[in-house]
Design an enzyme around this catalytic site. Structure first.
Site, PDB file in Angstrom:
ATOM      1  N   ALA A   1      94.181 -88.965  16.571  1.00  0.00           N
ATOM      2  CA  ALA A   1      93.310 -87.917  16.018  1.00  0.00           C
ATOM      3  C   ALA A   1      93.743 -87.446  14.633  1.00  0.00           C
ATOM      4  CB  ALA A   1      93.241 -86.741  16.989  1.00  0.00           C
TER       5      ALA A   1
ATOM      6  N   ARG B   1      93.001 -88.941  11.968  1.00  0.00           N
ATOM      7  CA  ARG B   1      91.936 -89.283  11.000  1.00  0.00           C
ATOM      8  C   ARG B   1      90.751 -89.911  11.752  1.00  0.00           C
ATOM      9  NH1 ARG B   1      95.109 -94.687   8.822  1.00  0.00           N
ATOM     10  NH2 ARG B   1      94.016 -96.123  10.211  1.00  0.00           N
TER      11      ARG B   1
ATOM     12  N   ASP C   1     103.645 -92.587  20.373  1.00  0.00           N
ATOM     13  CA  ASP C   1     103.030 -93.919  20.411  1.00  0.00           C
ATOM     14  C   ASP C   1     102.434 -94.076  21.816  1.00  0.00           C
ATOM     15  OD1 ASP C   1     102.483 -96.613  20.773  1.00  0.00           O
ATOM     16  OD2 ASP C   1     104.349 -97.306  19.833  1.00  0.00           O
ATOM     17  N   VAL C   2     101.106 -94.208  21.898  1.00  0.00           N
ATOM     18  CA  VAL C   2     100.465 -94.225  23.222  1.00  0.00           C
ATOM     19  C   VAL C   2     100.863 -95.443  24.068  1.00  0.00           C
ATOM     20  CG1 VAL C   2      98.467 -92.824  22.537  1.00  0.00           C
ATOM     21  CG2 VAL C   2      98.334 -95.335  22.358  1.00  0.00           C
TER      22      VAL C   2
ATOM     23  N   SER D   1      83.681-100.290  22.298  1.00  0.00           N
ATOM     24  CA  SER D   1      83.088-100.743  21.027  1.00  0.00           C
ATOM     25  C   SER D   1      81.996-101.752  21.338  1.00  0.00           C
ATOM     26  CB  SER D   1      84.175-101.423  20.185  1.00  0.00           C
ATOM     27  OG  SER D   1      83.601-102.138  19.116  1.00  0.00           O
TER      28      SER D   1
ATOM     29  N   TYR E   1      90.731-107.710  20.267  1.00  0.00           N
ATOM     30  CA  TYR E   1      90.060-106.397  20.258  1.00  0.00           C
ATOM     31  C   TYR E   1      88.888-106.378  21.252  1.00  0.00           C
ATOM     32  CZ  TYR E   1      87.806-102.296  17.990  1.00  0.00           C
ATOM     33  OH  TYR E   1      87.231-101.071  17.711  1.00  0.00           O
ATOM     34  N   ALA E   2      88.106-107.460  21.280  1.00  0.00           N
ATOM     35  CA  ALA E   2      86.963-107.527  22.207  1.00  0.00           C
ATOM     36  C   ALA E   2      87.449-107.489  23.655  1.00  0.00           C
ATOM     37  CB  ALA E   2      86.153-108.796  21.953  1.00  0.00           C
TER      38      ALA E   2
ATOM     39  N   ALA F   1      90.206-106.122  24.716  1.00  0.00           N
ATOM     40  CA  ALA F   1      90.685-104.757  24.989  1.00  0.00           C
ATOM     41  C   ALA F   1      89.509-103.813  25.220  1.00  0.00           C
ATOM     42  CB  ALA F   1      91.546-104.265  23.824  1.00  0.00           C
ATOM     43  N   LYS F   2      88.484-103.926  24.383  1.00  0.00           N
ATOM     44  CA  LYS F   2      87.354-102.992  24.483  1.00  0.00           C
ATOM     45  C   LYS F   2      86.497-103.267  25.722  1.00  0.00           C
ATOM     46  CE  LYS F   2      88.128-100.316  20.953  1.00  0.00           C
ATOM     47  NZ  LYS F   2      88.805 -99.037  21.243  1.00  0.00           N
TER      48      LYS F   2
HETATM   49  N1  LIG Z   1      85.288 -97.502  13.077  1.00  0.00           N
HETATM   50  C1  LIG Z   1      84.485 -98.214  13.840  1.00  0.00           C
HETATM   51  O1  LIG Z   1      83.498 -98.817  13.355  1.00  0.00           O
HETATM   52  C2  LIG Z   1      84.722 -98.301  15.326  1.00  0.00           C
HETATM   53  C3  LIG Z   1      83.760 -98.970  16.091  1.00  0.00           C
HETATM   54  C4  LIG Z   1      83.951 -99.073  17.458  1.00  0.00           C
HETATM   55  C5  LIG Z   1      85.077 -98.528  18.057  1.00  0.00           C
HETATM   56  N2  LIG Z   1      86.001 -97.890  17.285  1.00  0.00           N
HETATM   57  C6  LIG Z   1      87.173 -97.359  17.980  1.00  0.00           C
HETATM   58  O2  LIG Z   1      87.264 -95.969  17.746  1.00  0.00           O
HETATM   59  C7  LIG Z   1      88.642 -95.595  17.730  1.00  0.00           C
HETATM   60  C8  LIG Z   1      88.956 -94.874  16.435  1.00  0.00           C
HETATM   61  O3  LIG Z   1      88.651 -95.728  15.348  1.00  0.00           O
HETATM   62  P1  LIG Z   1      88.731 -95.284  13.814  1.00  0.00           P
HETATM   63  O4  LIG Z   1      87.747 -96.099  13.083  1.00  0.00           O
HETATM   64  O5  LIG Z   1      88.700 -93.808  13.706  1.00  0.00           O
HETATM   65  O6  LIG Z   1      90.196 -95.858  13.447  1.00  0.00           O
HETATM   66  P2  LIG Z   1      91.290 -95.389  12.400  1.00  0.00           P
HETATM   67  O7  LIG Z   1      92.090 -96.600  12.106  1.00  0.00           O
HETATM   68  O8  LIG Z   1      90.674 -94.643  11.257  1.00  0.00           O
HETATM   69  O9  LIG Z   1      92.155 -94.340  13.255  1.00  0.00           O
HETATM   70  C9  LIG Z   1      92.906 -94.743  14.367  1.00  0.00           C
HETATM   71  C10 LIG Z   1      94.019 -93.742  14.601  1.00  0.00           C
HETATM   72  O10 LIG Z   1      94.774 -94.198  15.749  1.00  0.00           O
HETATM   73  C11 LIG Z   1      96.140 -94.003  15.448  1.00  0.00           C
HETATM   74  N3  LIG Z   1      96.985 -94.920  16.225  1.00  0.00           N
HETATM   75  C12 LIG Z   1      97.101 -96.258  16.091  1.00  0.00           C
HETATM   76  N4  LIG Z   1      98.002 -96.735  16.961  1.00  0.00           N
HETATM   77  C13 LIG Z   1      98.476 -95.691  17.671  1.00  0.00           C
HETATM   78  C14 LIG Z   1      99.445 -95.561  18.704  1.00  0.00           C
HETATM   79  N5  LIG Z   1     100.108 -96.618  19.181  1.00  0.00           N
HETATM   80  N6  LIG Z   1      99.668 -94.318  19.209  1.00  0.00           N
HETATM   81  C15 LIG Z   1      99.019 -93.223  18.734  1.00  0.00           C
HETATM   82  N7  LIG Z   1      98.093 -93.294  17.739  1.00  0.00           N
HETATM   83  C16 LIG Z   1      97.834 -94.524  17.212  1.00  0.00           C
HETATM   84  C17 LIG Z   1      96.258 -94.298  13.950  1.00  0.00           C
HETATM   85  O11 LIG Z   1      97.462 -93.772  13.406  1.00  0.00           O
HETATM   86  C18 LIG Z   1      94.990 -93.637  13.415  1.00  0.00           C
HETATM   87  O12 LIG Z   1      95.205 -92.271  13.085  1.00  0.00           O
HETATM   88  C19 LIG Z   1      89.443 -96.864  17.947  1.00  0.00           C
HETATM   89  O13 LIG Z   1      89.753 -97.020  19.316  1.00  0.00           O
HETATM   90  C20 LIG Z   1      88.480 -97.937  17.511  1.00  0.00           C
HETATM   91  O14 LIG Z   1      88.776 -99.173  18.100  1.00  0.00           O
HETATM   92  C21 LIG Z   1      85.841 -97.770  15.938  1.00  0.00           C
END
Ligand SMILES: NC(=O)c1ccc[n+]([C@@H]2O[C@H](COP(=O)([O-])OP(=O)(O)OC[C@H]3O[C@@H](n4cnc5c(N)ncnc54)[C@H](O)[C@@H]3O)[C@@H](O)[C@H]2O)c1
Length: 257
Positions: free
Chosen positions: A18, A20, A67-68, A146, A158-159, A161-162
């Protein structure tokens, strides 16, 4: 006469990733919905912007570094959140990373890293939070899936995982339903964040062109925003959504999914 639903009670929410993007928007939205929010990301200092945005607009937020994919870090973070904000009964599993590559070039490290954050991370966070949800006999889990779950070139890890998160969502919905815990997934399409910005960089296309090109294929004619996804997550978390569980809501500007 249909009764107007009671406003949602104030709860404690944990939003992972969260600092960003989508996670930050979800955290801000849940605070606006009246909940206390734990803003969790890899490094606590990176959560300052989201925490400040919430606290300066009258909400209550704390930043938590974890780290999750690390079980000990997750358990410590959830204990700390319970101590500082009260039992966390809302969880949004949003943390995510990309390590895109075609199968023949995909390394084991890329595979493990992506499955580790998205799937193992959601598992560890949910396992730690469900203790509180079961005790409180109330809970909400929202997982970020996703449209890539349906298949996307260069994203085997990624696919997987999702898509895995969708099965995880449906199974937890079955297991936790008796405790008044609902578990749902939001599956975004293309959302403008640092994640999609990095994809544009990787393929060598200016982000603005990448967005314009992608938006042209989206029925509503625009890319999604983090707030679009926050609105979908907020719906699942509302008191009145208590009969909606095990669902995957594609938020993609069209019927894809
Ligand atoms: N942006 C898109 O188009 C999109 C589309 C479909 C799904 N998503 C999913 O939505 C979610 C958020 O995406 P986003 O675009 O905001 O990504 P982003 O890269 O802007 O933000 C992801 C955040 O997760 C944090 N993170 C990464 N690894 C971590 C860990 N091990 N422990 C704790 N925090 C961790 C990062 O530091 C970052 O702040 C993700 O799960 C992504 O797969 C995004």
């Amino acid at each position: 006469m249909t009764e107007v639903p009671a406003p949602s009670a104030q709860r404690t929410a944990v939003v992972t990733g969260a600092a960003r993007g989508i996670g930050a928007a979800v955290a801000v939205r849940l605070a606006a919905d009246g909940h206390r929010v734990a803003v969790l990301d890899l490094h606590e200092e990176d959560t300052a912007g989201t925490v400040e945005a919430i606290n300066t607009s009258g909400g209550t937020a704390v930043g938590v570094g974890a780290d999750v994919s690390d079980a000990a870090a997750v358990d410590a973070a959830v204990s700390r959140i319970a101590g500082e904000l009260g039992a966390p009964t809302i969880l949004v599993n949003n943390a995510g990373i990309l390590r895109d590559n075609l199968l023949f070039k995909m390394t084991e490290t890329d595979w493990d890293a992506v499955l580790g954050v998205h799937l193992r991370g959601a598992f560890l966070m949910s396992r730690a939070v469900q203790v509180h949800q079961v005790r409180e006999k109330w809970g909400r889990i929202v997982n970020l899936s996703s449209t890539s779950a349906l298949g996307n070139r260069g994203q085997a890890n990624y696919a997987a995982a999702k898509a895995g998160l969708q099965g995880f969502t449906k199974t937890l919905a079955i297991e936790l339903g008796r405790y008044n815990v609902t578990v749902n997934a939001v599956a975004p399409g293309f959302i403008e964040t640092d994640m999609t910005r990095a994809t544009a960089e990787r393929i060598g296309v200016p982000f603005e062109d990448f967005v314009r090109h992608t938006a042209a294929e989206i029925p509503v004619g625009r890319a999604g925003t983090p707030a679009d996804i926050a609105a979908a997550a907020s719906f699942f978390i509302r008191e009145e959504a208590s009969f909606v569980s095990g669902q995957v809501l594609y938020a993609a500007g069209g019927p894809k999914g």
